[in-house]
Write a protein that holds these residues in place. Structure first.
Motif, PDB file in Angstrom:
ATOM      1  N   ARG A  55       0.831  -1.206   0.000  1.00  0.00           N
ATOM      2  CA  ARG A  55       0.000   0.000   0.000  1.00  0.00           C
ATOM      3  C   ARG A  55       0.865   1.255   0.000  1.00  0.00           C
ATOM      4  O   ARG A  55       0.539   2.235  -0.701  1.00  0.00           O
ATOM      5  N   ARG A  56       1.935   1.246   0.767  1.00  0.00           N
ATOM      6  CA  ARG A  56       2.809   2.422   0.779  1.00  0.00           C
ATOM      7  C   ARG A  56       3.438   2.647  -0.595  1.00  0.00           C
ATOM      8  O   ARG A  56       3.584   3.793  -1.035  1.00  0.00           O
ATOM      9  N   MET A  57       3.803   1.561  -1.270  1.00  0.00           N
ATOM     10  CA  MET A  57       4.373   1.699  -2.613  1.00  0.00           C
ATOM     11  C   MET A  57       3.316   2.198  -3.596  1.00  0.00           C
ATOM     12  O   MET A  57       3.610   3.025  -4.475  1.00  0.00           O
ATOM     13  N   TYR A  58       2.092   1.724  -3.451  1.00  0.00           N
ATOM     14  CA  TYR A  58       0.999   2.178  -4.308  1.00  0.00           C
ATOM     15  C   TYR A  58       0.779   3.681  -4.135  1.00  0.00           C
ATOM     16  O   TYR A  58       0.642   4.422  -5.125  1.00  0.00           O
ATOM     17  N   GLU A  59       0.741   4.146  -2.898  1.00  0.00           N
ATOM     18  CA  GLU A  59       0.532   5.564  -2.640  1.00  0.00           C
ATOM     19  C   GLU A  59       1.703   6.393  -3.164  1.00  0.00           C
ATOM     20  O   GLU A  59       1.513   7.504  -3.660  1.00  0.00           O
ATOM     21  N   PHE A  60       2.902   5.868  -3.053  1.00  0.00           N
ATOM     22  CA  PHE A  60       4.072   6.581  -3.571  1.00  0.00           C
ATOM     23  C   PHE A  60       3.999   6.713  -5.089  1.00  0.00           C
ATOM     24  O   PHE A  60       4.244   7.798  -5.635  1.00  0.00           O
TER      25      PHE A  60
ATOM     26  N   VAL B 255       0.183  -2.230 -20.134  1.00  0.00           N
ATOM     27  CA  VAL B 255       0.358  -1.244 -19.072  1.00  0.00           C
ATOM     28  C   VAL B 255      -0.026  -1.921 -17.763  1.00  0.00           C
ATOM     29  O   VAL B 255      -1.141  -2.416 -17.616  1.00  0.00           O
ATOM     30  N   ILE B 256       0.890  -1.974 -16.823  1.00  0.00           N
ATOM     31  CA  ILE B 256       0.651  -2.635 -15.536  1.00  0.00           C
ATOM     32  C   ILE B 256       0.078  -1.605 -14.577  1.00  0.00           C
ATOM     33  O   ILE B 256       0.752  -0.652 -14.176  1.00  0.00           O
ATOM     34  N   ASN B 257      -1.173  -1.792 -14.224  1.00  0.00           N
ATOM     35  CA  ASN B 257      -1.873  -0.873 -13.331  1.00  0.00           C
ATOM     36  C   ASN B 257      -1.298  -0.971 -11.921  1.00  0.00           C
ATOM     37  O   ASN B 257      -1.122  -2.075 -11.401  1.00  0.00           O
ATOM     38  N   PRO B 258      -1.001   0.151 -11.256  1.00  0.00           N
ATOM     39  CA  PRO B 258      -0.492   0.097  -9.874  1.00  0.00           C
ATOM     40  C   PRO B 258      -1.432  -0.620  -8.905  1.00  0.00           C
ATOM     41  O   PRO B 258      -1.006  -1.039  -7.829  1.00  0.00           O
ATOM     42  N   GLU B 259      -2.700  -0.786  -9.297  1.00  0.00           N
ATOM     43  CA  GLU B 259      -3.651  -1.476  -8.423  1.00  0.00           C
ATOM     44  C   GLU B 259      -3.240  -2.924  -8.165  1.00  0.00           C
ATOM     45  O   GLU B 259      -3.701  -3.550  -7.211  1.00  0.00           O
ATOM     46  N   VAL B 260      -2.352  -3.463  -9.005  1.00  0.00           N
ATOM     47  CA  VAL B 260      -1.894  -4.829  -8.798  1.00  0.00           C
ATOM     48  C   VAL B 260      -1.183  -4.960  -7.459  1.00  0.00           C
ATOM     49  O   VAL B 260      -1.129  -6.050  -6.878  1.00  0.00           O
ATOM     50  N   LEU B 261      -0.664  -3.852  -6.927  1.00  0.00           N
ATOM     51  CA  LEU B 261      -0.021  -3.889  -5.615  1.00  0.00           C
ATOM     52  C   LEU B 261      -1.029  -4.111  -4.496  1.00  0.00           C
ATOM     53  O   LEU B 261      -0.710  -4.724  -3.471  1.00  0.00           O
ATOM     54  N   LEU B 262      -2.257  -3.637  -4.692  1.00  0.00           N
ATOM     55  CA  LEU B 262      -3.285  -3.763  -3.659  1.00  0.00           C
ATOM     56  C   LEU B 262      -4.113  -5.026  -3.832  1.00  0.00           C
ATOM     57  O   LEU B 262      -4.513  -5.640  -2.828  1.00  0.00           O
ATOM     58  N   ASN B 263      -4.405  -5.422  -5.061  1.00  0.00           N
ATOM     59  CA  ASN B 263      -5.247  -6.594  -5.331  1.00  0.00           C
ATOM     60  C   ASN B 263      -4.577  -7.513  -6.348  1.00  0.00           C
ATOM     61  O   ASN B 263      -5.061  -7.655  -7.475  1.00  0.00           O
ATOM     62  N   PRO B 264      -3.458  -8.118  -5.972  1.00  0.00           N
ATOM     63  CA  PRO B 264      -2.766  -8.969  -6.950  1.00  0.00           C
ATOM     64  C   PRO B 264      -3.575 -10.185  -7.373  1.00  0.00           C
ATOM     65  O   PRO B 264      -3.429 -10.679  -8.488  1.00  0.00           O
ATOM     66  N   GLY B 265      -4.462 -10.676  -6.493  1.00  0.00           N
ATOM     67  CA  GLY B 265      -5.240 -11.867  -6.809  1.00  0.00           C
ATOM     68  C   GLY B 265      -6.119 -11.691  -8.029  1.00  0.00           C
ATOM     69  O   GLY B 265      -6.300 -12.626  -8.821  1.00  0.00           O
ATOM     70  N   LYS B 266      -6.674 -10.496  -8.229  1.00  0.00           N
ATOM     71  CA  LYS B 266      -7.544 -10.247  -9.382  1.00  0.00           C
ATOM     72  C   LYS B 266      -6.781 -10.390 -10.690  1.00  0.00           C
ATOM     73  O   LYS B 266      -7.299 -10.919 -11.676  1.00  0.00           O
TER      74      LYS B 266
END
Length: 466
Positions: A225-230, A336-347
């Motif tokens: 999450r911290r990496m996503y916010e960064f 394009v790799i969406n940063p959301e993969v950091l929060l919800n990698p399972g999807k």
């Protein structure tokens, strides 16, 4: 002289024959150039995303994946040939992929460099079915000037500021200067206690941050999450260039290399029904398993998506282990790799292939549990290796010198020395060298403050005022 409708198939065949790429790409090219049947009739190829430029552009801008001035557009009219004739009768309702890779239901975006790429597929997952096992991302060097609140000049200043910020995210910063090129960058440094690298210099004013599998497992809780916010709120021109997602089955109750091979034969790694399946490669002894482990790779390593199944327990040294791991490696080659993969990698993991729907409700073991299991197997195997190679010597030494003196004789005197194989299991976010932004810098005297002339003393030894 106009061409008759009966000449269209011959023209398409001639075009296909003259083109050197795959049949799927030839068909799409023929459609794009107005030859053969309408594009709208080929929707069954991938059931790809709708070609509504307003919707695609809005979603891409909302996700922060393209500049707000960039737009994704579709053809306003039906394709025509070089004689100005419309050879199709209806407008296209679908985008068609012109690359050899299949991504299923995709959406197109336009990058800042003007490249058209696809967004990764997401499928709802009820469980956290995978963990992040590797991550590469790039940011502009202006990121560190912004976080420092001043203009940075030297490479050392950029790296120190990066170390300061990355320690807030991962729990460890930059520790050692390698002084070597890496990934086409002019210089590189080590992250933490061997947790990854950062690369800097001569690459369009960007810095590459590489977090290895060991770094993902050892970083402080919540680093995703911290990496996503960064990346979404602080970094300038951020881009995730690679991310690996992994799923483990300790007991091999539902996951194995044989299961993966059967899924490939049934076409569950292809989004096109009846389409050409991706390439596979078998590594290890499949005919007569020797206990060293087998591996099945799916796809090409250079493509945007690459999958591997391997017997991890056997790879760590336990010949009887049933532990199997599945890893999917995403790269931004055509996506394009969406940063959301950091929060919800399972999807994103479940959406990688049709056959991965089996993982949607299956939890993967936690990182520390995986690390503990691998350490247990590795320690047992290390004891067996030591016993087999040096056991006879140690037995004679014990009989001659006794236990305590034998240990003193054969133990390495360097307390910081670890076997390379065991080092990853003995490293944590707070182990290793001190980050460079916390290291005490040597004091260099300022020669501008030295007296220009020697001091003047009076007759009685007192220092006179000048």
């Amino acid at each position: 002289m106009k061409k008759s409708k009966n000449s269209v198939p011959d023209t398409a065949a001639a075009y296909a024959t003259a083109t050197g790429r795959s049949s799927a790409v030839r068909a799409v090219k023929a459609q794009l150039f107005g030859i053969d049947k309408p594009v709208g009739e080929c929707a069954e190829r991938t059931a790809s995303a709708t070609a509504l430029p307003e919707r695609i552009g809005a979603e891409a801008e909302k996700a922060g994946l393209v500049p707000k001035m960039a737009h994704v557009s579709a053809a306003e009219s039906t394709p025509i040939n070089n004689m100005g004739e419309n050879l199709v009768g209806a407008k296209s309702e679908y985008w068609e992929s012109v690359c050899d890779e299949d991504f299923g239901d995709v959406k197109l975006v336009l990058t800042g460099k003007g490249e058209t790429k696809t967004l990764l597929v997401r499928v709802p997952s009820a469980a956290q079915c995978c963990v992040i096992d590797w991550m590469n991302c790039t940011v502009s060097e202006d990121t560190w000037s912004n976080t420092a609140g001043r203009t940075l000049i030297t490479d050392d200043e950029y790296v120190e500021e990066a170390s300061r910020q990355l320690e807030k995210i991962f729990g460890f910063g930059v520790t050692t200067h390698r002084g070597q090129k890496l990934n086409f960058y002019a210089d590189s440094w080590v992250l933490g206690d061997g947790m990854g690298f950062i690369c800097f210099g001569k690459q369009n004013r960007t810095m590459l941050i590489m977090l290895s599998g060991q770094g993902c497992a050892s970083a402080t809780i919540g680093w995703e999450r911290r990496m996503y916010e960064f990346l979404t709120s602080v970094a300038v021109r951020p881009s995730i260039s690679r991310i690996d997602l992994a799923h483990d089955d300790f007991d091999g109750s539902y996951l194995s290399v044989d299961w993966a091979y059967q899924q490939w034969k049934e076409g569950n790694f292809s989004f096109r029904q009846g389409g050409r399946p991706p390439e596979i490669q078998k590594l290890g002894n499949w005919d007569r398993p020797s206990g060293k482990g087998r591996t099945l790779t799916i796809g090409q390593r250079s493509s945007s998506k690459f999958c591997r199944f391997y017997e991890k327990g056997k790879k760590e040294g336990d010949k009887e282990s049933s532990w199997c791991r599945c890893e999917v490696e995403f790269k931004n080659t055509n996506t394009v790799i969406n940063p959301e993969v950091l929060l919800n990698p399972g999807k994103f993991f479940v959406g990688a292939y049709p056959g991965f729907s089996a993982f949607a409700k299956t939890d993967t073991p936690a990182r520390m549990e995986v690390k503990a299991r691998a350490l247990h197997i590795t320690m047992d195997d290390s004891v067996e290796i030591t016993k087999r190679q040096f056991g006879k010597y140690i037995r004679v030494f014990r009989a001659t010198y006794g236990d305590q003196e034998t240990l003193a004789l054969i133990t390495n005197a360097d307390e910081e020395a670890f076997p390379k194989r065991l080092k990853p299991f003995l490293s944590f976010h707070d182990s290793g060298p001190v980050p460079i932004h916390k290291q005490i810098k040597p004091v260099v005297p300022d020669f501008t403050q030295f007296p220009i002339s020697p001091p003047f003393f009076g007759l009685n030894g007192e220092r006179a005022r000048l």
